[in-house]
Design a protein around this motif. Structure first.
Motif, PDB file in Angstrom:
ATOM      1  N   PRO A 133       0.834  -1.202   0.000  1.00  0.00           N
ATOM      2  CA  PRO A 133       0.000   0.000   0.000  1.00  0.00           C
ATOM      3  C   PRO A 133       0.871   1.255   0.000  1.00  0.00           C
ATOM      4  CG  PRO A 133      -0.113  -1.137   2.119  1.00  0.00           C
ATOM      5  CD  PRO A 133       0.685  -1.999   1.189  1.00  0.00           C
ATOM      6  N   ALA A 134       0.359   2.290  -0.642  1.00  0.00           N
ATOM      7  CA  ALA A 134       1.098   3.548  -0.724  1.00  0.00           C
ATOM      8  C   ALA A 134       1.248   4.144   0.672  1.00  0.00           C
ATOM      9  CB  ALA A 134       0.367   4.523  -1.640  1.00  0.00           C
ATOM     10  N   ALA A 135       2.402   4.710   0.918  1.00  0.00           N
ATOM     11  CA  ALA A 135       2.653   5.346   2.215  1.00  0.00           C
ATOM     12  C   ALA A 135       1.828   6.627   2.311  1.00  0.00           C
ATOM     13  CB  ALA A 135       4.134   5.674   2.354  1.00  0.00           C
ATOM     14  N   PRO A 136       1.288   6.925   3.487  1.00  0.00           N
ATOM     15  CA  PRO A 136       0.516   8.164   3.628  1.00  0.00           C
ATOM     16  C   PRO A 136       1.427   9.376   3.478  1.00  0.00           C
ATOM     17  CG  PRO A 136       0.821   7.112   5.758  1.00  0.00           C
ATOM     18  CD  PRO A 136       1.366   6.168   4.720  1.00  0.00           C
ATOM     19  N   SER A 137       0.853  10.469   3.014  1.00  0.00           N
ATOM     20  CA  SER A 137       1.632  11.694   2.858  1.00  0.00           C
ATOM     21  C   SER A 137       1.951  12.271   4.235  1.00  0.00           C
ATOM     22  CB  SER A 137       0.841  12.718   2.044  1.00  0.00           C
ATOM     23  OG  SER A 137      -0.238  13.232   2.811  1.00  0.00           O
ATOM     24  N   ALA A 138       2.900  13.191   4.260  1.00  0.00           N
ATOM     25  CA  ALA A 138       3.282  13.835   5.518  1.00  0.00           C
ATOM     26  C   ALA A 138       2.093  14.588   6.124  1.00  0.00           C
ATOM     27  CB  ALA A 138       4.448  14.790   5.284  1.00  0.00           C
ATOM     28  N   LYS A 139       1.294  15.206   5.266  1.00  0.00           N
ATOM     29  CA  LYS A 139       0.115  15.924   5.760  1.00  0.00           C
ATOM     30  C   LYS A 139      -0.900  14.952   6.367  1.00  0.00           C
ATOM     31  CE  LYS A 139       0.503  19.842   2.626  1.00  0.00           C
ATOM     32  NZ  LYS A 139      -0.100  20.583   1.520  1.00  0.00           N
ATOM     33  N   GLN A 140      -1.052  13.774   5.756  1.00  0.00           N
ATOM     34  CA  GLN A 140      -1.968  12.784   6.312  1.00  0.00           C
ATOM     35  C   GLN A 140      -1.488  12.289   7.677  1.00  0.00           C
ATOM     36  OE1 GLN A 140      -1.848  10.132   2.937  1.00  0.00           O
ATOM     37  NE2 GLN A 140      -3.961  10.615   2.388  1.00  0.00           N
ATOM     38  N   VAL A 141      -0.187  12.028   7.784  1.00  0.00           N
ATOM     39  CA  VAL A 141       0.375  11.571   9.058  1.00  0.00           C
ATOM     40  C   VAL A 141       0.187  12.647  10.123  1.00  0.00           C
ATOM     41  CG1 VAL A 141       2.512  10.926  10.255  1.00  0.00           C
ATOM     42  CG2 VAL A 141       2.035  10.019   7.975  1.00  0.00           C
ATOM     43  N   LEU A 142       0.433  13.886   9.756  1.00  0.00           N
ATOM     44  CA  LEU A 142       0.273  14.990  10.695  1.00  0.00           C
ATOM     45  C   LEU A 142      -1.179  15.094  11.164  1.00  0.00           C
ATOM     46  CD1 LEU A 142       1.630  17.398  12.117  1.00  0.00           C
ATOM     47  CD2 LEU A 142       1.070  18.773  10.098  1.00  0.00           C
ATOM     48  N   ALA A 143      -2.114  14.996  10.232  1.00  0.00           N
ATOM     49  CA  ALA A 143      -3.535  15.070  10.590  1.00  0.00           C
ATOM     50  C   ALA A 143      -3.936  13.915  11.502  1.00  0.00           C
ATOM     51  CB  ALA A 143      -4.390  15.076   9.324  1.00  0.00           C
ATOM     52  N   GLU A 144      -3.397  12.725  11.242  1.00  0.00           N
ATOM     53  CA  GLU A 144      -3.699  11.563  12.091  1.00  0.00           C
ATOM     54  C   GLU A 144      -3.153  11.771  13.509  1.00  0.00           C
ATOM     55  OE1 GLU A 144      -2.109   8.239   9.962  1.00  0.00           O
ATOM     56  OE2 GLU A 144      -3.623   8.389   8.386  1.00  0.00           O
ATOM     57  N   ARG A 145      -1.951  12.300  13.605  1.00  0.00           N
ATOM     58  CA  ARG A 145      -1.359  12.560  14.932  1.00  0.00           C
ATOM     59  C   ARG A 145      -2.193  13.582  15.703  1.00  0.00           C
ATOM     60  NH1 ARG A 145       4.602  14.068  15.082  1.00  0.00           N
ATOM     61  NH2 ARG A 145       4.177  13.684  17.264  1.00  0.00           N
ATOM     62  N   PHE A 146      -2.663  14.611  15.008  1.00  0.00           N
ATOM     63  CA  PHE A 146      -3.509  15.614  15.647  1.00  0.00           C
ATOM     64  C   PHE A 146      -4.829  14.983  16.099  1.00  0.00           C
ATOM     65  CE2 PHE A 146      -6.634  19.207  15.027  1.00  0.00           C
ATOM     66  CZ  PHE A 146      -6.314  19.868  16.198  1.00  0.00           C
ATOM     67  N   ALA A 147      -5.402  14.156  15.246  1.00  0.00           N
ATOM     68  CA  ALA A 147      -6.668  13.501  15.571  1.00  0.00           C
ATOM     69  C   ALA A 147      -6.530  12.569  16.776  1.00  0.00           C
ATOM     70  CB  ALA A 147      -7.176  12.727  14.360  1.00  0.00           C
ATOM     71  N   ARG A 148      -5.382  11.925  16.912  1.00  0.00           N
ATOM     72  CA  ARG A 148      -5.156  11.016  18.046  1.00  0.00           C
ATOM     73  C   ARG A 148      -4.782  11.764  19.326  1.00  0.00           C
ATOM     74  NH1 ARG A 148      -2.413   7.733  14.009  1.00  0.00           N
ATOM     75  NH2 ARG A 148      -0.453   8.671  14.681  1.00  0.00           N
TER      76      ARG A 148
END
Length: 84
Positions: A39-54
């Motif tokens: 699977p494609a690696a998530p973008s840096a913006k996606q990772v950042l948004a996930e960290r904020f959401a968690r």
């Protein structure tokens, strides 16, 4: 041959007219799958948004890091900086 169903005429059972039925089209041979793609690696913006959401980072840190990502574009940025 088209992709639709084929109509086949069967012989009448007792000479009582025509009987028609539908048959499925012939099976197509599928091409064997190639090597599995990871699977494609998530973008840096996606990772950042996930960290904020968690809740790993607060809104201020999220906004600061997002500003840096936007300024440097998708292919640039600091790698190996050790920041989390």
């Amino acid at each position: 041959m088209g992709l639709g169903r084929h109509v086949v005429r069967h012989a009448p059972a007792h000479g009582s007219g025509r009987r028609w039925s539908r048959c499925a089209p012939p099976q197509r041979r599928s091409v064997p799958p190639g090597p599995a793609q990871p699977p494609a690696a998530p973008s840096a913006k996606q990772v950042l948004a996930e960290r904020f959401a968690r809740g790993e980072i607060d809104e201020e840190e999220y906004e600061q890091r997002l500003t840096v990502l936007r300024a440097h574009g998708p292919t640039q940025g600091r790698s190996g900086s050790g920041e989390t």
